[in-house]
Design a protein around this motif. Structure first.
Motif, PDB file in Angstrom:
ATOM      1  N   ALA A   1      -0.677   8.190   2.783  1.00  0.00           N
ATOM      2  CA  ALA A   1      -1.853   7.411   2.380  1.00  0.00           C
ATOM      3  C   ALA A   1      -1.586   5.915   2.484  1.00  0.00           C
ATOM      4  O   ALA A   1      -2.496   5.127   2.780  1.00  0.00           O
ATOM      5  N   GLY A   2      -0.345   5.502   2.242  1.00  0.00           N
ATOM      6  CA  GLY A   2      -0.009   4.088   2.404  1.00  0.00           C
ATOM      7  C   GLY A   2      -0.180   3.647   3.842  1.00  0.00           C
ATOM      8  O   GLY A   2      -0.748   2.577   4.123  1.00  0.00           O
TER       9      GLY A   2
ATOM     10  N   MET B   1       0.875  -1.174   0.000  1.00  0.00           N
ATOM     11  CA  MET B   1       0.000   0.000   0.000  1.00  0.00           C
ATOM     12  C   MET B   1       0.906   1.216   0.000  1.00  0.00           C
ATOM     13  O   MET B   1       1.602   1.458   0.976  1.00  0.00           O
TER      14      MET B   1
ATOM     15  N   THR C   1      -3.822   3.430   4.816  1.00  0.00           N
ATOM     16  CA  THR C   1      -4.411   2.201   4.269  1.00  0.00           C
ATOM     17  C   THR C   1      -4.011   1.000   5.118  1.00  0.00           C
ATOM     18  O   THR C   1      -4.826   0.102   5.375  1.00  0.00           O
ATOM     19  N   LYS C   2      -2.749   0.976   5.567  1.00  0.00           N
ATOM     20  CA  LYS C   2      -2.311  -0.139   6.416  1.00  0.00           C
ATOM     21  C   LYS C   2      -3.083  -0.144   7.727  1.00  0.00           C
ATOM     22  O   LYS C   2      -3.364  -1.212   8.290  1.00  0.00           O
TER      23      LYS C   2
ATOM     24  N   CYS D   1      -6.225   0.654   8.002  1.00  0.00           N
ATOM     25  CA  CYS D   1      -7.476  -0.026   7.648  1.00  0.00           C
ATOM     26  C   CYS D   1      -7.272  -1.540   7.668  1.00  0.00           C
ATOM     27  O   CYS D   1      -8.122  -2.297   8.157  1.00  0.00           O
ATOM     28  N   ASN D   2      -6.144  -1.982   7.138  1.00  0.00           N
ATOM     29  CA  ASN D   2      -5.805  -3.406   7.117  1.00  0.00           C
ATOM     30  C   ASN D   2      -5.684  -3.964   8.533  1.00  0.00           C
ATOM     31  O   ASN D   2      -6.238  -5.018   8.862  1.00  0.00           O
TER      32      ASN D   2
ATOM     33  N   GLY E   1       2.161   5.232  -0.536  1.00  0.00           N
ATOM     34  CA  GLY E   1       1.880   6.660  -0.553  1.00  0.00           C
ATOM     35  C   GLY E   1       3.108   7.432  -0.994  1.00  0.00           C
ATOM     36  O   GLY E   1       4.238   6.989  -0.791  1.00  0.00           O
TER      37      GLY E   1
ATOM     38  N   VAL F   1      -0.571  -1.419  -4.857  1.00  0.00           N
ATOM     39  CA  VAL F   1      -1.569  -0.385  -5.148  1.00  0.00           C
ATOM     40  C   VAL F   1      -1.082   0.986  -4.683  1.00  0.00           C
ATOM     41  O   VAL F   1      -0.678   1.155  -3.528  1.00  0.00           O
ATOM     42  N   TYR F   2      -1.139   1.953  -5.588  1.00  0.00           N
ATOM     43  CA  TYR F   2      -0.840   3.342  -5.233  1.00  0.00           C
ATOM     44  C   TYR F   2      -2.066   3.936  -4.538  1.00  0.00           C
ATOM     45  O   TYR F   2      -3.164   3.933  -5.086  1.00  0.00           O
ATOM     46  N   GLN F   3      -1.865   4.452  -3.324  1.00  0.00           N
ATOM     47  CA  GLN F   3      -2.988   4.918  -2.517  1.00  0.00           C
ATOM     48  C   GLN F   3      -3.163   6.432  -2.510  1.00  0.00           C
ATOM     49  O   GLN F   3      -4.239   6.934  -2.166  1.00  0.00           O
TER      50      GLN F   3
ATOM     51  N   GLU G   1       3.218   9.721  -7.359  1.00  0.00           N
ATOM     52  CA  GLU G   1       2.839   8.603  -8.220  1.00  0.00           C
ATOM     53  C   GLU G   1       3.924   8.260  -9.233  1.00  0.00           C
ATOM     54  O   GLU G   1       4.144   7.086  -9.552  1.00  0.00           O
TER      55      GLU G   1
END
Length: 288
Positions: A168-169, A138, A172-173, A175-176, A140, A161-163, A143
């Motif tokens: 942002a990475g 994940m 996202t982690k 959330c994981n 961040g 995946v680019y978050q 880009e």
């Protein structure tokens, strides 16, 4: 740009497997870890050893970090002999530690100020994913830098995946980790219930892993629970760190996460009982 020279800082349970994939893919890898003996197997496979994070950074095109805690990230980047003290313009630094989104943003700005590119790229998949080269990443940051790094990421990851922007990475982690930590309660209670009911748990898993209850934890960690295998794919002490980060970030966003708070309280109890160096599946001990 040729990116064959890689520095890698942190060769623990997952980092060592990532380094093996990089070596197998033909990259020149220089490693640093606080306990040199943990890197000896990698050196025997062709990795070079560096005495400090700075020496692991000098002359490298890319530098990965995969350490334990946010304070460790801060130290290897900004401490004495840290990465940012020697990184040259154009170097790409990638932190794969599960760490604080706010720290990821700080490192991005510090790196940018000296012409260095920074990505936060925490991973998921545990020791099995690292060994098999199937980690989820994940990411961040910028880009364009993500796209430049993708061929290297693909040597040890599959779902890449680019978050979004820096941090942002890490978000996202979180959330994981929230899904894993709270979901582990359900996996443990399912196993405890089935055992108490006298069921054949191998057959139970054949049924429920293929249905709506299916999850990575149910497929990979429930069998370990049933065997009494508490070896770490991911340490309890580290999931507690991650849960604290998520709860702190949620508080900043004025968001209540009662399920996560419950999971953390259960893991905190296991930590007090001496299970901190066991895998997250040791939560089953709470029910015994």
């Amino acid at each position: 740009m040729d990116m064959k020279k890689i520095g890698f800082i942190g060769t623990g349970v997952m980092g060592a497997s990532v380094v093996k994939h990089l070596l197998h893919a033909g990259y020149e890898v220089t490693v640093y870890t606080r306990t040199k003996s943990k890197a000896e197997a990698l050196v025997s496979l062709g990795a070079k050893w560096a005495e400090t994070p700075a020496k692991a950074t000098e002359g490298q095109h890319v530098v990965f970090t995969m350490v334990g805690y946010p304070k460790d990230v801060e130290e290897v980047y900004n401490g004495t002999d840290g990465i940012l003290s020697v990184a040259k313009q154009g170097t790409i630094v990638v932190d794969m530690t599960t760490s604080e989104p706010t720290l990821a943003k700080k490192l991005y700005e510090q790196a940018k100020a000296i012409g260095v590119h920074s990505l936060d790229a925490p991973v998921s998949g545990g020791d099995i994913g690292a060994q098999n080269g199937t980690l989820s990443l994940m990411v961040g940051g910028d880009e364009a830098v993500f796209e430049q790094m993708k061929p290297i990421f693909e040597t040890f990851g599959q779902n890449i995946v680019y978050q979004g922007a820096a941090g942002a990475g890490q978000h996202t982690k979180m959330c994981n980790q929230i899904s894993i930590a709270s979901g582990m309660i359900g996996v443990c209670e399912s196993m405890a219930y089935g055992l108490k009911a006298g069921l054949s748990m191998d057959e139970v898993l054949r049924s429920i892993t293929a249905g709506a209850a299916g999850s990575w934890s149910l497929s990979n960690l429930a069998p370990r629970m049933l065997k009494g295998d508490l070896d770490p794919g991911f340490y309890i002490k580290h999931i507690i760190k991650d849960m604290k980060i998520a709860l702190d970030e949620a508080e900043r966003m004025n968001l209540q996460l009662p399920g996560l708070a419950l999971a953390k309280s259960m893991y905190d109890q296991l930590l007090e009982e001496g299970y901190g160096d066991n895998g997250t599946q040791a939560l089953i001990k709470f029910y015994k």
